[in-house]
Design an enzyme around this catalytic site. Structure first.
Site, short mmCIF file in Angstrom:
data_model
loop_
_atom_site.label_atom_id
_atom_site.label_comp_id
_atom_site.label_asym_id
_atom_site.label_seq_id
_atom_site.Cartn_x
_atom_site.Cartn_y
_atom_site.Cartn_z
N SER A 174 0.79 -1.23 0.00
CA SER A 174 0.00 0.00 0.00
C SER A 174 0.81 1.28 0.00
CB SER A 174 -0.93 0.00 1.20
OG SER A 174 -0.17 0.09 2.39
N HIS B 241 -5.44 -4.41 -0.19
CA HIS B 241 -5.44 -3.26 -1.10
C HIS B 241 -5.78 -3.67 -2.53
CE1 HIS B 241 -4.14 -0.35 1.87
NE2 HIS B 241 -3.46 -1.35 2.39
N LYS C 91 -11.88 -1.11 2.44
CA LYS C 91 -11.18 -0.27 1.46
C LYS C 91 -11.94 -0.32 0.13
CE LYS C 91 -6.99 -1.01 4.12
NZ LYS C 91 -6.84 0.20 4.92
N1 PMP Z 1 -3.39 -5.44 5.70
C1 PMP Z 1 -2.87 -4.36 5.09
C2 PMP Z 1 -1.85 -4.58 4.04
C3 PMP Z 1 -3.29 -3.07 5.44
O1 PMP Z 1 -2.77 -2.01 4.83
C4 PMP Z 1 -4.27 -2.91 6.44
C5 PMP Z 1 -4.80 -1.56 6.90
N2 PMP Z 1 -4.41 -0.46 6.32
C6 PMP Z 1 -4.77 -4.05 7.05
C7 PMP Z 1 -4.32 -5.29 6.67
C8 PMP Z 1 -5.84 -3.94 8.10
O2 PMP Z 1 -7.09 -3.81 7.49
P1 PMP Z 1 -8.29 -3.07 8.25
O3 PMP Z 1 -8.11 -1.61 7.99
O4 PMP Z 1 -9.53 -3.65 7.68
O5 PMP Z 1 -8.11 -3.39 9.69
#
Ligand code: PMP
Length: 405
Positions: free
Chosen positions: A190, A218, A249
């Site tokens: 990300s 993502h 997301k």
């Molecule tokens: N995995 C990745 C690669 C993330 O970037 C994120 C959160 N930004 C998560 C898991 C966690 O997901 P959530 O926001 O649904 O808790």
């Protein structure tokens, strides 16, 4: 003063001195005008154009999704009222799990409180199942995977260089041939917006008899013909043992999930503390996510628009001489190279130009690679992009050279 309070003072001073003190900008999403938000700063309320939402496809403000949530709240109330085991499993939870399993071509799916919890709870449950796991973790894996792996206390952990297949193979070859092995990685990373070579990782997993755990947080909703992620796009979903995703997301709602074989998920459902001991997702959230997943499965138009918007913004940044990082995904990082500077550019964007982009600082990214992260979506027009480019040129190019750019 208690030792801990002294520690708090010291740590906060150090964070501030490094320009990393976190200030949250309270943004009120304007559902009928997304990506505009209302913000009150320094006594003044105004509309701000936001460039950094992870609601990548604007599904969180889609009228069908909103209505599904309202209807479920009226019918079933605001909260689940219990864990999945104690009165918290509704037909909506079951339907969403079936829909997600189908999206990834798997037997079953399990919902979690968030994507974070799904990674932490599932990885720790797997790695605590046997005494001699060897886990191979990409160096840029998300904190939720790192924590889940650490919580698998007896596992031997091998971190391979980011997306480096030679390094992964070197580590796999060095581990005992008969030990249970798991490769944990993401599809779209990300912060840099790069994409893992999924097929090569599956080939190595086959060669060394390793299971695979893929975070598609993502990518779900956005990649593949039905939004099944990069594993769908690359035709390898059937080769991944567990595909993990978020509903927060691309799907624009909230919650996390894992999908995989029935037996594996039945085991996780039965032992993962982060699944068992917490209240189930609220029915309105589940209903909204169900509507969103169904819509994105059936319709690729939003996906096409997302990639068109991301490529257009990258091209406009490049043409304007702005330090855009190469990215093979919908994520558009602009290199700043210094924490204080990244924060300052972000604040100037809001104050002087009515636009918001999140500064990404250490420890989220390595020091010296601080950046602004742009995630243009279907609702960002060319005119908005031109306005943004003009603002960034004024802020960045009219000033002394940007460190690290
Ligand atoms: N995995 C990745 C690669 C993330 O970037 C994120 C959160 N930004 C998560 C898991 C966690 O997901 P959530 O926001 O649904 O808790």
């Amino acid at each position: 003063m208690h030792k801990f309070l002294v520690k708090c003072d010291e740590a906060l001073k150090e964070i501030s001195a490094q320009g990393r003190y976190r200030r949250f900008v309270a943004l009120e999403k304007l559902a009928d005008r997304f990506p505009y938000y209302s913000v009150t700063m320094e006594g003044r309320t105004r509309d701000i154009l936001v460039w950094s939402s992870n609601d990548y496809l604007a599904m969180g403000t889609d009228p069908v999704v909103i209505e599904a949530s309202i209807e479920a709240a009226r019918r079933m109330g605001a909260g689940a009222g219990g864990t999945r085991n104690i009165a918290g499993s509704s037909p909506l939870h079951v339907a969403l799990e079936e829909e997600l399993a189908d999206l990834h071509g798997k037997d079953a799916a399990l919902l979690f409180t968030s994507g974070y919890v799904s990674n932490q709870a599932t990885l720790s449950a797997i790695l605590n199942s046997l005494p001699d796991w060897h886990v191979f973790s990409d160096a840029q894996n998300h904190n939720s995977m790192i924590v889940g792996i650490k919580d698998g206390r007896k596992a031997s952990v091998h971190v391979f260089k980011h997306n480096d297949m030679a390094d992964l193979e070197r580590l796999l070859a060095a581990a005992p041939a008969d030990a249970p092995k798991l490769i944990a990685f993401e599809s779209v990373y990300s912060m840099d917006g790069d994409i893992a070579p999924l097929k090569e990782i599956c080939d190595l997993a086959d060669r060394y008899n390793a299971l695979t755990y893929l975070d598609e947080v993502h990518a779900v909703g956005m990649y593949g013909a039905h939004g099944g992620g990069v594993s769908e796009r690359d035709g390898v979903a059937h080769r991944i043992t567990i595909i993990e995703g978020t509903l927060a997301k691309g799907f624009g709602c909230h919650g996390g999930y894992v999908t995989g074989d029935f037996k594996v998920l039945d085991y996780i459902r039965s032992v993962a503390a982060g699944f068992i001991f917490t209240t189930a997702l609220p029915p309105p959230t589940v209903a909204a996510a169900l509507a969103s997943v169904r819509m994105l499965k059936a319709d690729s138009a939003r996906r096409a628009l997302l990639f068109d918007r991301a490529e257009t913004l990258k091209a406009k940044f490049r043409a304007a001489g702005l330090p855009v990082m190469a990215s093979s995904s919908h994520i558009v990082p602009l290199m700043i190279g210094d924490a204080a500077k990244a924060t300052q550019v972000s604040m100037r964007l809001i104050r002087e130009f009515g636009m918001y982009a999140t500064p990404i600082n250490y420890p989220t990214v390595p020091q010296g690679t601080e950046r602004l992260r742009f995630t243009p979506g279907p609702k960002h027009s060319d005119a908005m992009m031109d306005e943004l480019v003009g603002a960034l040129q004024k802020i960045l190019l009219s000033e002394p050279a940007v460190t690290g750019a």
